[in-house]
Design an enzyme around this catalytic site. Structure first.
Site, PDB file in Angstrom:
ATOM      1  N   ASN A   1     -13.066   0.373   2.460  1.00 10.99           N
ATOM      2  CA  ASN A   1     -13.892  -0.324   1.471  1.00 10.99           C
ATOM      3  C   ASN A   1     -15.097  -0.919   2.203  1.00 10.99           C
ATOM      4  O   ASN A   1     -15.206  -0.802   3.433  1.00 10.99           O
ATOM      5  CB  ASN A   1     -13.069  -1.370   0.720  1.00 10.99           C
ATOM      6  CG  ASN A   1     -12.560  -2.495   1.611  1.00 10.99           C
ATOM      7  OD1 ASN A   1     -13.131  -2.794   2.666  1.00 10.99           O
ATOM      8  ND2 ASN A   1     -11.468  -3.131   1.200  1.00 10.99           N
TER       9      ASN A   1
ATOM     10  N   ALA B   1      -7.359   2.186 -12.702  1.00  7.83           N
ATOM     11  CA  ALA B   1      -6.477   1.147 -12.177  1.00  7.83           C
ATOM     12  C   ALA B   1      -7.024  -0.252 -12.393  1.00  7.83           C
ATOM     13  O   ALA B   1      -6.262  -1.203 -12.567  1.00  7.83           O
ATOM     14  CB  ALA B   1      -6.231   1.383 -10.691  1.00  7.83           C
TER      15      ALA B   1
ATOM     16  N   ASN C   1       2.661   1.642  -3.343  1.00  5.20           N
ATOM     17  CA  ASN C   1       1.762   1.985  -4.445  1.00  5.20           C
ATOM     18  C   ASN C   1       1.344   3.446  -4.404  1.00  5.20           C
ATOM     19  O   ASN C   1       1.244   4.112  -5.443  1.00  5.20           O
ATOM     20  CB  ASN C   1       0.521   1.093  -4.410  1.00  5.20           C
ATOM     21  CG  ASN C   1       0.815  -0.335  -4.813  1.00  5.20           C
ATOM     22  OD1 ASN C   1       1.855  -0.631  -5.396  1.00  5.20           O
ATOM     23  ND2 ASN C   1      -0.099  -1.240  -4.486  1.00  5.20           N
TER      24      ASN C   1
ATOM     25  N   LYS D   1       0.809  -1.212   0.000  1.00  4.76           N
ATOM     26  CA  LYS D   1       0.000   0.000   0.000  1.00  4.76           C
ATOM     27  C   LYS D   1       0.849   1.272   0.000  1.00  4.76           C
ATOM     28  O   LYS D   1       0.621   2.199  -0.770  1.00  4.76           O
ATOM     29  CB  LYS D   1      -0.954  -0.015   1.188  1.00  4.76           C
ATOM     30  CG  LYS D   1      -2.080  -1.032   1.066  1.00  4.76           C
ATOM     31  CD  LYS D   1      -3.035  -0.955   2.235  1.00  4.76           C
ATOM     32  CE  LYS D   1      -4.227  -1.884   1.999  1.00  4.76           C
ATOM     33  NZ  LYS D   1      -5.010  -1.504   0.815  1.00  4.76           N
TER      34      LYS D   1
ATOM     35  N   LEU E   1     -17.141   2.006  -2.731  1.00  6.06           N
ATOM     36  CA  LEU E   1     -18.243   1.083  -2.998  1.00  6.06           C
ATOM     37  C   LEU E   1     -17.746  -0.117  -3.797  1.00  6.06           C
ATOM     38  O   LEU E   1     -16.822  -0.002  -4.616  1.00  6.06           O
ATOM     39  CB  LEU E   1     -19.360   1.791  -3.757  1.00  6.06           C
ATOM     40  CG  LEU E   1     -19.972   3.002  -3.044  1.00  6.06           C
ATOM     41  CD1 LEU E   1     -20.984   3.702  -3.941  1.00  6.06           C
ATOM     42  CD2 LEU E   1     -20.626   2.583  -1.726  1.00  6.06           C
ATOM     43  N   GLY E   2     -18.372  -1.265  -3.581  1.00  2.00           N
ATOM     44  CA  GLY E   2     -17.937  -2.490  -4.227  1.00  2.00           C
ATOM     45  C   GLY E   2     -17.979  -2.441  -5.743  1.00  2.00           C
ATOM     46  O   GLY E   2     -17.131  -3.019  -6.424  1.00  2.00           O
TER      47      GLY E   2
ATOM     48  N   GLY F   1      -7.623   0.392  -4.511  1.00  2.00           N
ATOM     49  CA  GLY F   1      -7.761   1.195  -3.300  1.00  2.00           C
ATOM     50  C   GLY F   1      -6.548   2.072  -3.052  1.00  2.00           C
ATOM     51  O   GLY F   1      -6.677   3.205  -2.564  1.00  2.00           O
ATOM     52  N   ASP F   2      -5.364   1.578  -3.399  1.00  2.00           N
ATOM     53  CA  ASP F   2      -4.146   2.373  -3.249  1.00  2.00           C
ATOM     54  C   ASP F   2      -4.140   3.526  -4.246  1.00  2.00           C
ATOM     55  O   ASP F   2      -3.690   4.632  -3.923  1.00  2.00           O
ATOM     56  CB  ASP F   2      -2.919   1.498  -3.469  1.00  2.00           C
ATOM     57  CG  ASP F   2      -2.912   0.279  -2.560  1.00  2.00           C
ATOM     58  OD1 ASP F   2      -3.571   0.316  -1.507  1.00  2.00           O
ATOM     59  OD2 ASP F   2      -2.250  -0.720  -2.922  1.00  2.00           O
TER      60      ASP F   2
END
Length: 288
Positions: free
Chosen positions: A189, A287, A45, A42, A226-227, A256-257
Protein backbone atom coordinates in the site's frame (compact mmCIF):
# COMPACT_ATOMS: atom_id res chain seq x y z
CA UNK A 1 -4.61 -34.81 -11.13
CA UNK A 2 -5.13 -32.95 -7.84
CA UNK A 3 -6.61 -29.49 -8.30
CA UNK A 4 -4.27 -26.51 -7.83
CA UNK A 5 -4.81 -24.54 -4.64
CA UNK A 6 -4.00 -21.33 -2.82
CA UNK A 7 -1.40 -21.82 -0.10
CA UNK A 8 -1.90 -18.99 2.38
CA UNK A 9 1.00 -18.46 4.78
CA UNK A 10 0.34 -15.75 7.32
CA UNK A 11 -1.46 -14.44 10.35
CA UNK A 12 -4.65 -15.58 12.04
CA UNK A 13 -6.31 -13.21 14.48
CA UNK A 14 -9.54 -12.42 16.20
CA UNK A 15 -10.54 -8.84 15.36
CA UNK A 16 -12.20 -6.63 17.98
CA UNK A 17 -13.64 -3.69 16.08
CA UNK A 18 -15.61 -0.58 17.03
CA UNK A 19 -16.66 2.45 15.05
CA UNK A 20 -15.85 5.92 16.38
CA UNK A 21 -16.11 9.50 15.16
CA UNK A 22 -12.37 10.08 15.46
CA UNK A 23 -9.17 8.73 17.00
CA UNK A 24 -8.97 9.13 20.80
CA UNK A 25 -6.61 11.68 22.31
CA UNK A 26 -3.97 10.55 24.85
CA UNK A 27 -5.67 9.83 28.17
CA UNK A 28 -9.17 10.17 26.65
CA UNK A 29 -12.02 7.68 26.93
CA UNK A 30 -13.87 7.87 23.63
CA UNK A 31 -17.27 6.29 23.15
CA UNK A 32 -17.55 3.84 20.25
CA UNK A 33 -20.39 1.88 18.72
CA UNK A 34 -21.14 -1.15 16.52
CA UNK A 35 -18.83 -3.56 18.33
CA UNK A 36 -17.79 -6.51 16.18
CA UNK A 37 -15.75 -9.60 17.11
CA UNK A 38 -14.80 -11.65 14.06
CA UNK A 39 -12.08 -13.91 12.73
CA UNK A 40 -9.36 -12.09 10.82
CA UNK A 41 -5.66 -11.94 10.05
CA UNK A 42 -4.05 -11.61 6.64
CA UNK A 43 -3.42 -15.29 6.04
CA UNK A 44 -6.88 -16.28 7.25
CA UNK A 45 -8.59 -13.60 5.15
CA UNK A 46 -6.79 -14.68 1.97
CA UNK A 47 -7.75 -18.31 2.50
CA UNK A 48 -11.35 -17.39 3.31
CA UNK A 49 -11.69 -15.24 0.18
CA UNK A 50 -10.19 -17.97 -2.03
CA UNK A 51 -12.87 -20.37 -0.81
CA UNK A 52 -15.58 -17.76 -1.37
CA UNK A 53 -14.34 -17.63 -4.97
CA UNK A 54 -14.56 -21.41 -5.29
CA UNK A 55 -10.85 -22.28 -5.10
CA UNK A 56 -9.22 -24.78 -2.78
CA UNK A 57 -7.23 -23.08 -0.02
CA UNK A 58 -4.80 -24.47 2.57
CA UNK A 59 -3.83 -22.24 5.50
CA UNK A 60 -0.29 -22.43 6.92
CA UNK A 61 -0.58 -20.67 10.27
CA UNK A 62 -0.38 -20.78 14.05
CA UNK A 63 -3.02 -20.08 16.71
CA UNK A 64 -2.91 -20.33 20.48
CA UNK A 65 -4.33 -22.86 22.89
CA UNK A 66 -7.17 -20.64 24.07
CA UNK A 67 -10.85 -20.00 23.49
CA UNK A 68 -10.11 -17.40 20.82
CA UNK A 69 -8.50 -20.03 18.59
CA UNK A 70 -11.86 -21.59 17.85
CA UNK A 71 -13.38 -18.14 17.29
CA UNK A 72 -10.72 -17.52 14.65
CA UNK A 73 -10.87 -20.92 12.98
CA UNK A 74 -14.61 -21.66 12.97
CA UNK A 75 -15.54 -19.53 9.92
CA UNK A 76 -12.57 -20.92 8.00
CA UNK A 77 -13.57 -24.48 8.79
CA UNK A 78 -17.19 -23.83 7.90
CA UNK A 79 -16.34 -22.44 4.47
CA UNK A 80 -14.02 -25.34 3.70
CA UNK A 81 -10.50 -23.98 4.20
CA UNK A 82 -8.00 -26.83 4.68
CA UNK A 83 -6.64 -26.36 8.22
CA UNK A 84 -4.33 -29.38 8.20
CA UNK A 85 -1.26 -27.11 8.33
CA UNK A 86 -2.70 -24.73 10.95
CA UNK A 87 -1.42 -25.70 14.38
CA UNK A 88 -2.16 -24.70 17.96
CA UNK A 89 0.84 -23.57 19.98
CA UNK A 90 0.95 -24.61 23.63
CA UNK A 91 0.97 -21.81 26.21
CA UNK A 92 0.37 -19.15 23.57
CA UNK A 93 -2.59 -16.87 22.93
CA UNK A 94 -4.21 -16.46 19.54
CA UNK A 95 -3.38 -13.19 17.79
CA UNK A 96 -5.75 -10.28 18.28
CA UNK A 97 -6.29 -7.03 16.43
CA UNK A 98 -7.89 -3.98 18.05
CA UNK A 99 -9.49 -1.88 15.29
CA UNK A 100 -11.12 1.55 15.26
CA UNK A 101 -13.04 2.51 12.11
CA UNK A 102 -13.94 6.18 11.52
CA UNK A 103 -17.06 7.34 9.62
CA UNK A 104 -15.06 7.72 6.40
CA UNK A 105 -14.18 4.02 6.58
CA UNK A 106 -10.48 4.45 7.34
CA UNK A 107 -9.15 2.37 10.20
CA UNK A 108 -6.45 2.23 12.84
CA UNK A 109 -5.18 -1.14 14.05
CA UNK A 110 -3.18 -2.30 17.05
CA UNK A 111 -1.98 -5.86 16.54
CA UNK A 112 -0.86 -8.29 19.22
CA UNK A 113 0.72 -11.04 17.14
CA UNK A 114 0.92 -13.66 19.92
CA UNK A 115 0.90 -17.16 18.34
CA UNK A 116 1.54 -15.75 14.87
CA UNK A 117 5.18 -15.31 15.82
CA UNK A 118 5.49 -18.55 17.81
CA UNK A 119 6.91 -20.68 15.01
CA UNK A 120 9.90 -22.93 15.77
CA UNK A 121 12.99 -22.79 13.54
CA UNK A 122 12.29 -26.40 12.54
CA UNK A 123 8.87 -25.36 11.22
CA UNK A 124 10.56 -23.88 8.14
CA UNK A 125 11.20 -27.38 6.78
CA UNK A 126 7.59 -28.34 7.43
CA UNK A 127 6.44 -25.36 5.39
CA UNK A 128 8.87 -26.31 2.62
CA UNK A 129 7.39 -29.80 2.54
CA UNK A 130 3.86 -28.40 2.33
CA UNK A 131 4.88 -26.37 -0.72
CA UNK A 132 6.75 -29.26 -2.32
CA UNK A 133 3.63 -31.41 -1.97
CA UNK A 134 1.29 -28.78 -3.43
CA UNK A 135 -0.35 -29.58 -6.77
CA UNK A 136 1.21 -28.04 -9.90
CA UNK A 137 -0.17 -24.60 -10.68
CA UNK A 138 -0.77 -23.70 -7.04
CA UNK A 139 -0.07 -20.16 -5.83
CA UNK A 140 1.64 -19.17 -2.57
CA UNK A 141 0.40 -16.02 -0.82
CA UNK A 142 2.39 -14.80 2.20
CA UNK A 143 2.55 -11.84 4.54
CA UNK A 144 5.16 -10.71 7.05
CA UNK A 145 3.06 -11.04 10.22
CA UNK A 146 4.77 -14.40 10.76
CA UNK A 147 8.56 -14.90 11.20
CA UNK A 148 10.45 -13.72 8.14
CA UNK A 149 12.65 -16.85 8.21
CA UNK A 150 9.54 -18.97 7.61
CA UNK A 151 8.41 -16.69 4.79
CA UNK A 152 11.85 -16.75 3.17
CA UNK A 153 11.98 -20.57 3.18
CA UNK A 154 8.47 -20.70 1.73
CA UNK A 155 9.21 -18.24 -1.08
CA UNK A 156 12.46 -19.94 -2.01
CA UNK A 157 10.80 -23.37 -2.06
CA UNK A 158 7.92 -22.07 -4.18
CA UNK A 159 10.42 -20.64 -6.66
CA UNK A 160 12.21 -24.01 -6.84
CA UNK A 161 8.87 -25.78 -7.42
CA UNK A 162 7.80 -23.36 -10.13
CA UNK A 163 4.87 -22.00 -8.12
CA UNK A 164 3.93 -18.33 -8.40
CA UNK A 165 4.24 -16.19 -5.29
CA UNK A 166 2.35 -13.17 -3.95
CA UNK A 167 3.79 -11.23 -1.00
CA UNK A 168 1.92 -8.62 1.00
CA UNK A 169 4.86 -6.70 2.53
CA UNK A 170 3.23 -5.95 5.86
CA UNK A 171 4.86 -4.92 8.09
CA UNK A 172 7.27 -3.48 5.53
CA UNK A 173 10.15 -3.24 8.00
CA UNK A 174 10.38 -7.04 8.05
CA UNK A 175 11.06 -7.38 4.31
CA UNK A 176 14.62 -8.62 3.82
CA UNK A 177 16.52 -7.61 0.64
CA UNK A 178 17.03 -11.31 -0.15
CA UNK A 179 13.28 -11.79 -0.56
CA UNK A 180 12.75 -9.50 -3.54
CA UNK A 181 14.06 -11.92 -6.15
CA UNK A 182 11.81 -14.71 -4.84
CA UNK A 183 8.61 -12.65 -5.19
CA UNK A 184 6.58 -12.73 -8.39
CA UNK A 185 3.97 -10.18 -7.24
CA UNK A 186 4.55 -7.62 -4.49
CA UNK A 187 1.46 -5.71 -3.27
CA UNK A 188 2.40 -2.74 -1.05
CA UNK A 189 0.00 0.00 0.00
CA UNK A 190 1.23 3.63 -0.15
CA UNK A 191 2.69 3.60 3.37
CA UNK A 192 4.53 0.34 2.78
CA UNK A 193 5.77 1.49 -0.62
CA UNK A 194 7.28 4.61 0.97
CA UNK A 195 8.91 2.58 3.73
CA UNK A 196 10.43 0.22 1.17
CA UNK A 197 11.62 2.77 -1.38
CA UNK A 198 11.84 6.11 0.40
CA UNK A 199 9.45 7.60 -2.18
CA UNK A 200 6.32 9.23 -0.69
CA UNK A 201 3.39 7.77 -2.63
CA UNK A 202 0.78 10.51 -2.93
CA UNK A 203 -0.22 9.96 -6.56
CA UNK A 204 -0.18 7.40 -9.35
CA UNK A 205 3.00 9.00 -10.70
CA UNK A 206 4.67 8.44 -7.32
CA UNK A 207 3.49 4.83 -7.34
CA UNK A 208 4.99 4.27 -10.78
CA UNK A 209 8.34 5.57 -9.55
CA UNK A 210 8.26 3.41 -6.44
CA UNK A 211 7.25 0.40 -8.52
CA UNK A 212 10.26 0.92 -10.78
CA UNK A 213 12.54 0.81 -7.73
CA UNK A 214 11.00 -2.45 -6.57
CA UNK A 215 11.32 -3.93 -10.05
CA UNK A 216 15.02 -3.05 -10.05
CA UNK A 217 15.37 -4.94 -6.75
CA UNK A 218 14.19 -8.14 -8.40
CA UNK A 219 10.43 -8.53 -7.96
CA UNK A 220 8.55 -9.87 -10.94
CA UNK A 221 5.81 -7.25 -10.73
CA UNK A 222 4.96 -4.47 -8.28
CA UNK A 223 1.23 -3.92 -7.83
CA UNK A 224 1.06 -0.65 -5.94
CA UNK A 225 -2.26 -0.19 -4.15
CA UNK A 226 -3.45 3.43 -4.15
CA UNK A 227 -4.97 5.23 -1.19
CA UNK A 228 -8.13 6.18 -3.08
CA UNK A 229 -8.56 2.68 -4.50
CA UNK A 230 -7.23 0.96 -7.58
CA UNK A 231 -3.61 0.16 -8.20
CA UNK A 232 -0.62 0.84 -10.40
CA UNK A 233 1.04 -2.16 -12.03
CA UNK A 234 4.74 -2.12 -12.92
CA UNK A 235 6.32 -5.14 -14.59
CA UNK A 236 8.66 -6.04 -17.41
CA UNK A 237 5.58 -6.21 -19.63
CA UNK A 238 4.63 -2.57 -19.09
CA UNK A 239 3.12 0.01 -16.80
CA UNK A 240 -0.58 0.49 -16.25
CA UNK A 241 -2.93 2.28 -13.87
CA UNK A 242 -6.01 0.30 -12.90
CA UNK A 243 -8.61 2.60 -11.30
CA UNK A 244 -11.37 1.49 -8.97
CA UNK A 245 -15.05 2.15 -9.50
CA UNK A 246 -16.10 4.92 -7.06
CA UNK A 247 -18.04 3.54 -4.09
CA UNK A 248 -19.17 4.77 -0.68
CA UNK A 249 -16.47 3.50 1.66
CA UNK A 250 -17.88 1.89 4.79
CA UNK A 251 -14.91 -0.03 6.20
CA UNK A 252 -11.43 -0.46 4.72
CA UNK A 253 -10.54 -3.34 7.03
CA UNK A 254 -9.40 -6.36 5.03
CA UNK A 255 -9.42 -4.64 1.63
CA UNK A 256 -5.72 -5.36 1.10
CA UNK A 257 -6.27 -9.02 1.98
CA UNK A 258 -9.13 -9.18 -0.51
CA UNK A 259 -6.78 -7.72 -3.13
CA UNK A 260 -4.09 -10.33 -2.45
CA UNK A 261 -6.53 -13.24 -2.32
CA UNK A 262 -8.38 -12.30 -5.49
CA UNK A 263 -5.10 -11.67 -7.30
CA UNK A 264 -3.88 -15.16 -6.38
CA UNK A 265 -7.14 -16.78 -7.49
CA UNK A 266 -7.01 -14.99 -10.85
CA UNK A 267 -3.39 -16.06 -11.35
CA UNK A 268 -4.27 -19.64 -10.46
CA UNK A 269 -7.03 -19.51 -13.09
CA UNK A 270 -4.50 -18.46 -15.73
CA UNK A 271 -5.17 -14.74 -16.06
CA UNK A 272 -2.32 -12.46 -17.11
CA UNK A 273 -1.03 -9.98 -14.55
CA UNK A 274 -3.06 -6.94 -15.70
CA UNK A 275 -6.31 -8.92 -15.87
CA UNK A 276 -5.56 -10.49 -12.49
CA UNK A 277 -4.86 -7.05 -11.00
CA UNK A 278 -8.18 -5.73 -12.35
CA UNK A 279 -9.96 -8.60 -10.65
CA UNK A 280 -8.08 -7.87 -7.41
CA UNK A 281 -9.07 -4.18 -7.58
CA UNK A 282 -12.72 -5.20 -8.02
CA UNK A 283 -12.55 -7.50 -5.00
CA UNK A 284 -10.94 -4.84 -2.82
CA UNK A 285 -13.53 -2.29 -3.95
CA UNK A 286 -16.37 -4.60 -2.98
CA UNK A 287 -14.66 -5.33 0.35
CA UNK A 288 -14.75 -1.70 1.48
Amino acid sequence: MTQAQILSLGSVNVDFQVRADRWPEPGETLLGQDFLMIGGGKGANVAFLARRLGVNARLLARVGEDALAEEALRPLREIGVDLGATKRVAQERTGIALIIVRPEGDKGIILSANANTAWEPTDAEGVATEIQDAPPGSVLVADLEVPVSIVQRALETARQQGLRTVLDPSPAGCLLPALYSAVDYLTPNPTEAEQLTGIPVRSAADAFRAGEVLLERGVGAALMKLGAGGCVGVSAGGRERLPAVPVRVVDQTGAGDAFAGALAVALLEGQQVNEAARFAVAAATLAV
